[in-house]
Write a protein that holds these residues in place. Sequence first.
Motif, PDB file in Angstrom:
ATOM      1  N   ARG B 422     -17.747  -2.610   4.009  1.00 57.84           N
ATOM      2  CA  ARG B 422     -16.998  -3.862   3.913  1.00 57.84           C
ATOM      3  C   ARG B 422     -15.516  -3.618   3.996  1.00 57.84           C
ATOM      4  NH1 ARG B 422     -15.590  -3.079  -1.794  1.00 57.84           N
ATOM      5  NH2 ARG B 422     -14.543  -5.048  -2.069  1.00 57.84           N
ATOM      6  N   LYS B 425     -11.037  -6.405  -0.747  1.00 52.26           N
ATOM      7  CA  LYS B 425      -9.641  -6.723  -1.089  1.00 52.26           C
ATOM      8  C   LYS B 425      -8.884  -5.460  -1.464  1.00 52.26           C
ATOM      9  CE  LYS B 425      -9.725 -11.541  -2.343  1.00 52.26           C
ATOM     10  NZ  LYS B 425     -10.616 -12.235  -3.273  1.00 52.26           N
ATOM     11  N   ASP B 426      -9.567  -4.544  -2.136  1.00 50.92           N
ATOM     12  CA  ASP B 426      -8.862  -3.334  -2.564  1.00 50.92           C
ATOM     13  C   ASP B 426      -8.467  -2.480  -1.368  1.00 50.92           C
ATOM     14  OD1 ASP B 426     -11.886  -1.652  -3.830  1.00 50.92           O
ATOM     15  OD2 ASP B 426     -11.499  -2.896  -2.061  1.00 50.92           O
ATOM     16  N   ILE B 427      -9.327  -2.468  -0.354  1.00 52.95           N
ATOM     17  CA  ILE B 427      -8.992  -1.708   0.847  1.00 52.95           C
ATOM     18  C   ILE B 427      -7.803  -2.356   1.551  1.00 52.95           C
ATOM     19  CG2 ILE B 427      -9.816  -1.035   3.134  1.00 52.95           C
ATOM     20  CD1 ILE B 427     -12.575  -0.710   1.942  1.00 52.95           C
ATOM     21  N   PHE B 429      -5.480  -4.156   0.217  1.00 54.46           N
ATOM     22  CA  PHE B 429      -4.244  -3.942  -0.541  1.00 54.46           C
ATOM     23  C   PHE B 429      -3.697  -2.549  -0.322  1.00 54.46           C
ATOM     24  CE2 PHE B 429      -0.983  -4.926  -3.401  1.00 54.46           C
ATOM     25  CZ  PHE B 429      -0.678  -3.745  -4.056  1.00 54.46           C
ATOM     26  N   TYR B 430      -4.591  -1.577  -0.301  1.00 52.90           N
ATOM     27  CA  TYR B 430      -4.180  -0.189  -0.091  1.00 52.90           C
ATOM     28  C   TYR B 430      -3.403  -0.058   1.214  1.00 52.90           C
ATOM     29  CZ  TYR B 430      -4.732   4.915   0.073  1.00 52.90           C
ATOM     30  OH  TYR B 430      -4.529   6.265   0.116  1.00 52.90           O
ATOM     31  N   LEU B 431      -3.924  -0.652   2.267  1.00 54.75           N
ATOM     32  CA  LEU B 431      -3.264  -0.573   3.562  1.00 54.75           C
ATOM     33  C   LEU B 431      -1.964  -1.370   3.597  1.00 54.75           C
ATOM     34  CD1 LEU B 431      -6.412  -0.713   5.858  1.00 54.75           C
ATOM     35  CD2 LEU B 431      -5.067   1.264   5.227  1.00 54.75           C
ATOM     36  N   ARG B 432      -1.934  -2.472   2.863  1.00 53.18           N
ATOM     37  CA  ARG B 432      -0.699  -3.269   2.806  1.00 53.18           C
ATOM     38  C   ARG B 432       0.390  -2.497   2.071  1.00 53.18           C
ATOM     39  NH1 ARG B 432      -1.839  -9.399   1.122  1.00 53.18           N
ATOM     40  NH2 ARG B 432       0.162  -9.739   2.137  1.00 53.18           N
ATOM     41  N   GLN B 433      -0.028  -1.760   1.045  1.00 54.75           N
ATOM     42  CA  GLN B 433       0.957  -0.964   0.302  1.00 54.75           C
ATOM     43  C   GLN B 433       1.524   0.139   1.194  1.00 54.75           C
ATOM     44  OE1 GLN B 433       2.126   2.089  -1.396  1.00 54.75           O
ATOM     45  NE2 GLN B 433       3.613   0.464  -1.755  1.00 54.75           N
ATOM     46  N   ARG B 434       0.818   0.413   2.279  1.00 56.38           N
ATOM     47  CA  ARG B 434       1.350   1.409   3.198  1.00 56.38           C
ATOM     48  C   ARG B 434       2.032   0.735   4.383  1.00 56.38           C
ATOM     49  NH1 ARG B 434       0.245   3.869  -0.998  1.00 56.38           N
ATOM     50  NH2 ARG B 434      -1.089   5.720  -1.043  1.00 56.38           N
ATOM     51  N   LEU B 436       1.234  -2.100   6.232  1.00 56.51           N
ATOM     52  CA  LEU B 436       0.538  -2.863   7.271  1.00 56.51           C
ATOM     53  C   LEU B 436       0.243  -4.278   6.787  1.00 56.51           C
ATOM     54  CD1 LEU B 436      -1.986  -0.057   8.211  1.00 56.51           C
ATOM     55  CD2 LEU B 436       0.112  -0.640   9.401  1.00 56.51           C
ATOM     56  N   GLU B 438      -1.945  -7.827   6.651  1.00 55.33           N
ATOM     57  CA  GLU B 438      -3.388  -8.024   6.503  1.00 55.33           C
ATOM     58  C   GLU B 438      -4.091  -7.986   7.850  1.00 55.33           C
ATOM     59  OE1 GLU B 438      -4.213 -10.946   3.583  1.00 55.33           O
ATOM     60  OE2 GLU B 438      -6.175 -11.363   4.478  1.00 55.33           O
ATOM     61  N   LEU B 444      -7.229  -2.537  12.285  1.00 53.19           N
ATOM     62  CA  LEU B 444      -7.355  -1.081  12.266  1.00 53.19           C
ATOM     63  C   LEU B 444      -8.757  -0.650  11.854  1.00 53.19           C
ATOM     64  CD1 LEU B 444      -5.234   0.964  12.942  1.00 53.19           C
ATOM     65  CD2 LEU B 444      -4.736   1.214  10.531  1.00 53.19           C
ATOM     66  N   ILE B 445      -9.255  -1.282  10.810  1.00 53.91           N
ATOM     67  CA  ILE B 445     -10.579  -0.918  10.323  1.00 53.91           C
ATOM     68  C   ILE B 445     -11.658  -1.303  11.326  1.00 53.91           C
ATOM     69  CG2 ILE B 445     -12.300  -1.377   8.549  1.00 53.91           C
ATOM     70  CD1 ILE B 445     -10.065  -1.563   6.574  1.00 53.91           C
TER      71      ILE B 445
ATOM     72  N   PRO C  72       3.073  -7.461  -0.194  1.00 52.34           N
ATOM     73  CA  PRO C  72       2.922  -6.018  -0.394  1.00 52.34           C
ATOM     74  C   PRO C  72       3.443  -5.178   0.766  1.00 52.34           C
ATOM     75  CG  PRO C  72       0.902  -7.143  -1.001  1.00 52.34           C
ATOM     76  CD  PRO C  72       1.812  -8.184  -0.435  1.00 52.34           C
ATOM     77  N   GLU C  73       3.152  -5.611   1.994  1.00 49.40           N
ATOM     78  CA  GLU C  73       3.599  -4.767   3.101  1.00 49.40           C
ATOM     79  C   GLU C  73       5.114  -4.831   3.287  1.00 49.40           C
ATOM     80  OE1 GLU C  73       1.459  -7.240   3.276  1.00 49.40           O
ATOM     81  OE2 GLU C  73       1.770  -8.521   5.032  1.00 49.40           O
ATOM     82  N   ALA C  76       6.481  -2.379   0.953  1.00 48.43           N
ATOM     83  CA  ALA C  76       6.298  -1.024   1.479  1.00 48.43           C
ATOM     84  C   ALA C  76       7.357  -0.728   2.516  1.00 48.43           C
ATOM     85  CB  ALA C  76       4.906  -0.889   2.078  1.00 48.43           C
ATOM     86  N   PHE C  84      -1.799   5.577  -5.971  1.00 48.14           N
ATOM     87  CA  PHE C  84      -2.734   4.872  -6.843  1.00 48.14           C
ATOM     88  C   PHE C  84      -3.414   5.777  -7.861  1.00 48.14           C
ATOM     89  CE2 PHE C  84      -2.963   0.636  -4.973  1.00 48.14           C
ATOM     90  CZ  PHE C  84      -2.319   0.838  -3.752  1.00 48.14           C
ATOM     91  N   ILE C  88      -8.908   4.573  -3.271  1.00 47.50           N
ATOM     92  CA  ILE C  88     -10.225   4.242  -2.741  1.00 47.50           C
ATOM     93  C   ILE C  88     -10.546   4.992  -1.456  1.00 47.50           C
ATOM     94  CG2 ILE C  88     -10.583   1.925  -3.659  1.00 47.50           C
ATOM     95  CD1 ILE C  88      -9.277   1.153  -0.823  1.00 47.50           C
ATOM     96  N   LEU C  93     -12.234   4.784   8.858  1.00 51.72           N
ATOM     97  CA  LEU C  93     -10.846   4.639   9.299  1.00 51.72           C
ATOM     98  C   LEU C  93     -10.212   6.013   9.169  1.00 51.72           C
ATOM     99  CD1 LEU C  93      -8.386   3.043  10.151  1.00 51.72           C
ATOM    100  CD2 LEU C  93      -7.948   2.519   7.759  1.00 51.72           C
ATOM    101  N   PHE C  98      -4.598   5.695  10.602  1.00 50.38           N
ATOM    102  CA  PHE C  98      -3.980   4.751   9.665  1.00 50.38           C
ATOM    103  C   PHE C  98      -2.546   5.158   9.329  1.00 50.38           C
ATOM    104  CE2 PHE C  98      -2.753   3.661   5.463  1.00 50.38           C
ATOM    105  CZ  PHE C  98      -2.875   4.759   4.647  1.00 50.38           C
ATOM    106  N   SER C 102       0.987   3.140   9.855  1.00 50.85           N
ATOM    107  CA  SER C 102       1.877   2.889   8.714  1.00 50.85           C
ATOM    108  C   SER C 102       3.272   3.384   9.015  1.00 50.85           C
ATOM    109  CB  SER C 102       1.385   3.657   7.489  1.00 50.85           C
ATOM    110  OG  SER C 102       0.483   2.915   6.763  1.00 50.85           O
TER     111      SER C 102
END
Lengths: 217, 478, 245
Positions: B422, B425-427, B429-434, B436, B438, B444-445, C72-73, C76, C84, C88, C93, C98, C102
Amino acid sequence: MDIFLKENEHRDCFMPDGGGGCNVYLGRNSSLRFFTFNLGGKSLKNELNVVFKGKGARAELYGLYLPQDGQVIENETLLRHQAPSCESFQRYYGILPMGGKAVFNGKILIERKAQKTKAYLESKNILLSPDAQMLGRPFLEIFADDVQCTHGFSSSQIEEDEIFYLRSRGHNLESAKRILLLSFAQRNIDKVADEETKNILCERISRFLSEKLEAKN
Amino acid sequence: MSKKLLEKFVKKDYELGFETRVEAETAPQGLSEETIKFIWQKKQEPPFMLDWRLKAYRYWLTMKEPTWANLAYDPIDYQKIIYYSSPKKRPGSLQDIDPEIRKTYEKLGIPLKEQEVLSGVVAVDAIFDSVSVLTTYRKKLQELGIIFCSISEATKEYPDLVKKYLGSVVPYTDNFFATLNSAVFSDGSFVYVPKGVKCPIELSSYFRMNTPQAGQFERTLIVAEEGSYVSYIEGCSAPQRFEHQLHAAVVELIAKEDAQIRYATVQNWYPGDKKGKGGVFNFVTKRGMCAGDNSKISWTQLETGSAITWKYPSCILKGENSVGEFYSLAITSNYQQADTGTKMIHLGRNTKSRIVSKSVSAMNGNNSFRGLVKVVRNADNSQSFSRCDALLIGPKCGAHTFPHFEVYNNTSRVGHEASTSRIGKDIIFYLRQRGLSEEQAVALIVSGFTREVLEKLPFEFAAEAKKLLSVTLEGSVG
Amino acid sequence: MLTIKNLQVSTEGKEILKGVDLEIKAGQTHAIMGQNGSGKTTLAKIIAGQQEGFLVQGRISFLGKNLLQMEPEERAKAGIFMAFQSPIEIPGLALASFLTSSLNEISKSRGERPLDPMDFSDLAKEEAAFLGLKQEFLARGVNEGFSGGERKKNEIFQMRVLRPLLSILDEIDSGLDVDSLKKVAQAINESRTRENSFLIITHYQRILNYIKPDFVHVMVGGRIARSGGAELALEIEEKGYGHLS
């Protein structure tokens, strides 16, 4: 046969010999271990339905079937995940030493409210005779996204390199095959808690394999 | 029963007006032997085709329509359908085209001129400044001895080939819709590649001289002689509107010894309404016969589920060492449903099949995979591997897998795996924090997930397919 | 660089942060210590932008901008990086894929040219080697099959490649054995410049032996109970958290 597991209850169950149907309803945090072992005999069908009604319930289903010549062993399982955070683990193994037929229909249904479900199904089958027949239908119906669900199905002979390994350690072909088949079956038998039952099962399978493998030759 | 009565009634009505009707643009409504004759005459086919069609029609009358519990569609009235209409009048200009389609063309980045061609506003030969480009294309094929024309033309120009191969993989008795198609087909491609020839270009019905629009009852036949190779792209990658309630097509592929056929489909789709259905039932019987030893047939497809489609491309692996492949990507969003799958029948020794089915379900989309792998008793040492992966986006979508395995040979090896993943949301967020967004994260995924199948599409399709992906998944997260 | 004024955060009616004030200037390394439930991870999440389900009041400004209004982005791209606590897994990917995306996004917003694939590859290999991560991991899915410690190293690897202005390291030491901790600490220390800053969130004092902070704050019950220099950490080590509240 209907079985209800209350909250936090654990049970080990065996499918009756000669086939039958069983519905199990799992309450919160309950856990079930269900064994369906069939060795030779008349044609039969096992139907097992497990409904996960309470959160955190867990079920392990172990099946083992060795049909003899002309016999049909049919296993049908239906797992309905209706509650969140439940886990199901199914391992159905088949050894077909002669002209027997095995059917495995394993359906996993994960409903919308069953988020965080973990479901695993493995159906592995070893066919030893040109007269053996295997029909498999591992079905998945998933309506929730936060789940971990994998299933696998395979049908093959005994692995060549495993046979070779044993032979290189001094076993002859027949002995190697028997050892490998027995250890294959053992994986599911080992899950039985009671030592005596385990031993009886192992012995019966060993004898069955010796007879049938010999009969082939 | 009522079908027979209606037929009699209709027949009576037409007996009178039949002679004059031949000049008409469309056949009268309904299906009867007269309709078949009408089609046959319109197409100017040789006599053997009339016999062939009538045989199929008479057989169809004895058949019962299949029903599928899962399918939600209005019952088809076979006597209300018009079974033949001459090539559509082209829309006068780009403005006449449905705005939804236009919007999608824009999103897909298809330039204006191409949009015109694909909508039939401008004839194929006119976008190329001169006759030259198209002629060179045809010339090249002719030099190599490759035949590529419409199926009707083939019945006239190459009757022996048609007689030999038509219905050899999908016989007229095969199934209800294939039988109907055999009686009333009116359009489609015929491809013949001679011994040892490797076709240098991707063939596409786009380049046939006839109208590029999908007919109601298309029939395609591709024959690859020993040692030959051909890659065929079905239809266009641009959206098309389905005019009729029922589309029943048949595709037959024959690969002889050492030959290879690749058949790719990027679904002709019309965005439909938000609720998904466009009221269309698209039934396609696609079958490839690996007739010769060492032959290979690959089916590659991209489905977006905006019409109800019943397509299960299959391979009959008859020749020893023959190989069948199926690569599929199904993407659904909104209320779309895709039901796809394949059948691999292992008849010969050492045959191999490989099935890769990837599905992406977003919002309320639903994807189903149905498969059959059958290994007959004599198919020694054959191997089949299949994997079905589902990517679920959001808590309301669904993914389903219904594989069937029938193994009657103990020296064969059959393996299958299915898994789900899947984009939680956590995935995201992780990518947004880097860094990217939404959209970028989802893209990408999905890109990583779909790579294995997209790589198998002909190069020309790959870019379109990626765009199709992003258009379908727009706004699907959150 | 970062100014937090009277930050109050609650969720489902429960107060988690009850008025936090913090100022981090460029070139500084701050440590926040606290027990479980003190609110330190929530503080990190709010700064990074993981605000869903939380009711947030107060002000956070980053380089003069109102951080709480930024996606959030955007944060960043402005230069905030969060390592974190429990990174996760994203199978399917590829990490290289990725990280390249980024890096390109972040470079773009800085007005820098994106690294070409060769340079990225060299940089990645160098950093990976130093941290003791095998080369293959670049082609694998993000954190696919990684142990907790390996995931932490991966976070630092990404930090080294992305070169953020403010790095928030949430319990970076958990899951690391001594050798790995030393390597990670070294990587962090080598990243410290006069322009960038670090916020190290930790339960135990151990990591602060390897990374000397300029300031240490102790959080108790959703507030910063005390602030001081590096010695404060040793005091907590000796006397525990209890004596502060």
